[in-house]
Motif scaffolding. Sequence first.
Motif, short mmCIF file in Angstrom:
data_model
loop_
_atom_site.label_atom_id
_atom_site.label_comp_id
_atom_site.label_asym_id
_atom_site.label_seq_id
_atom_site.Cartn_x
_atom_site.Cartn_y
_atom_site.Cartn_z
N UNK A 156 -3.58 61.90 41.35
CA UNK A 156 -3.27 63.21 40.77
C UNK A 156 -4.36 64.25 41.03
N UNK A 212 -3.73 65.67 44.34
CA UNK A 212 -2.58 66.57 44.21
C UNK A 212 -3.01 67.91 43.60
N UNK A 268 -2.52 71.52 45.12
CA UNK A 268 -1.77 72.47 44.31
C UNK A 268 -2.54 73.78 44.18
N UNK A 272 -0.32 78.83 44.93
CA UNK A 272 -0.34 80.30 44.86
C UNK A 272 0.14 80.98 46.15
N UNK A 274 4.04 80.54 46.20
CA UNK A 274 4.62 81.49 45.24
C UNK A 274 4.64 82.90 45.85
N UNK A 315 9.26 86.79 39.84
CA UNK A 315 8.14 85.92 39.50
C UNK A 315 8.56 84.60 38.86
N UNK A 341 7.95 81.00 40.58
CA UNK A 341 7.14 80.00 39.88
C UNK A 341 7.90 78.66 39.82
N UNK A 379 6.98 75.08 41.89
CA UNK A 379 6.78 73.77 41.26
C UNK A 379 7.66 72.71 41.92
N UNK A 431 6.44 69.42 43.97
CA UNK A 431 6.93 68.09 43.59
C UNK A 431 7.52 67.37 44.80
N UNK A 480 -1.15 84.46 41.27
CA UNK A 480 -1.60 83.50 40.25
C UNK A 480 -0.41 82.72 39.69
N UNK A 481 -0.68 81.44 39.43
CA UNK A 481 0.34 80.56 38.86
C UNK A 481 0.29 80.70 37.34
N UNK A 482 1.38 80.29 36.69
CA UNK A 482 1.34 80.31 35.23
C UNK A 482 0.32 79.27 34.75
N UNK A 498 1.26 75.62 34.96
CA UNK A 498 2.01 75.30 36.17
C UNK A 498 1.76 73.88 36.69
N UNK A 499 0.49 73.49 36.78
CA UNK A 499 0.18 72.16 37.32
C UNK A 499 0.74 71.07 36.41
N UNK A 559 3.24 71.31 34.36
CA UNK A 559 4.71 71.32 34.48
C UNK A 559 5.15 70.59 35.75
N UNK A 560 4.40 70.79 36.84
CA UNK A 560 4.75 70.15 38.10
C UNK A 560 4.55 68.64 38.01
N UNK A 561 3.45 68.21 37.39
CA UNK A 561 3.22 66.77 37.22
C UNK A 561 4.31 66.15 36.35
#
Lengths: 217, 218
Positions: free
Chosen positions: A59, A62, A66, A71, A74, A84, A88, A92, A96, B61-63, B66-67, B69-71
Amino acid sequence: MLTSKQPVQETDALGGAIAYRKRAINSESLGTNGMQAVTAMKEDTWVGHLRRIHEDRDQSAFAELFQHFAPRVKAFLMKSGANETLAEECTQEVMATLWRKAQMFDPTRASVATWIFTIARNRKVDMLRKQRRPEPEDLPWGPEAEPDQADVVMLRQETARLSEALAQLPQKQRDLVEKAYFGDLSHSEIAAETGLPLGTIKSRIRLALEKLRHDMK
Amino acid sequence: MGTIKHHLNDALLMAYSAGALPEAFDLVVATHISLCDECRARLEAFDTLGGVVLEACAEVSMSDTSLEATLALIAAQDTGSEIIAEPAKASTGIFPKPLQDYVGGDLDAVNWKALGGGVRQAVLPTTRDASVRLLHIPAGMKMPDHGHHGTELTLVLQGAFEDEDGYFARGDVEIADEDMNHTPVAAEGEDCICLAATDARLRFNRLLPRMAQPFMGI
């Protein structure tokens, strides 16, 4: 400047990727251009991270991928017309997918950024254009075939060169290329004559495909 | 592999790489590339350019979550059983996999409709900005002259045809624009089966003679 004598500095445990990375650097001829060398180093880290995801479900590897790529994905999706919230959410999903398909990545045919671009592009077609995306038949690939590091390094150099060539294009021409990839041009408006060195990259990939076909026989 | 003489052009490959083609064209491109490593390599070079464009994107920028949520998404998708992808197998039959996905099988699964004179077609379901069909033309049959509206891509899957532009056999793709009038003739021997896409629908409001309509059923 990289030489085969320079120790590989590991600030974090790269695990199985260390050997992988050393081989890539030792196979030398990264060129003396500092920027290209830095790009190549970074790329090596990303490839190692994908391995760690695939082999160790790591992780922290990862998280680093990430931090760098999410970014950008996105931004790419927002430039392609997503708001946005949607961008977002899609990002994700793209990241994944990267986790799930990490073992499919082939460093003799693509950089990590290229591979992530194709995942993001497919998601974009599906989400924004609301159409299926027929993909070419997968090539047969063998179990854990070790990529030829010389091929990996050569493709990496060509990709770094392409990146510089794009940065050096006159603004107007660069805008056209970017617009094409952000989906601002219809297919009939796309002029494929970019003035960029794509031919050498094509030749590299062509050789990699031939080897792959040969290995599978 | 290796015998294909008529390839996709750069504009189509770049547009496919960018995700800018109508679905009908995507299908012809993906089917041709399944048969042609030369065009696969050219496509992947354009994908490399896409990767370079992505890498050059200014970061957004990510929320904050975000990370995490992705995991969580990854954990939810993980069924527990190790996903070991089967080595991809080359499709059997005459249709490469992307085409099989649209037909629901190989040649014997096609839902043909007779067009007269032994010619048959099957329109495949895609978004309506362009259309794509399979055509079955009896060996040796001369097709009527037809002009084009928009762009037409014709990919040969079985048999061959010949026209003013050359001889087209399995894997070859003909790119015809609207200035082109041609008289294809299916080669003797095997019946000719093609995958043909056109974006002619976009041009319907133009007052051009629609010579293609009676034959192609567009």
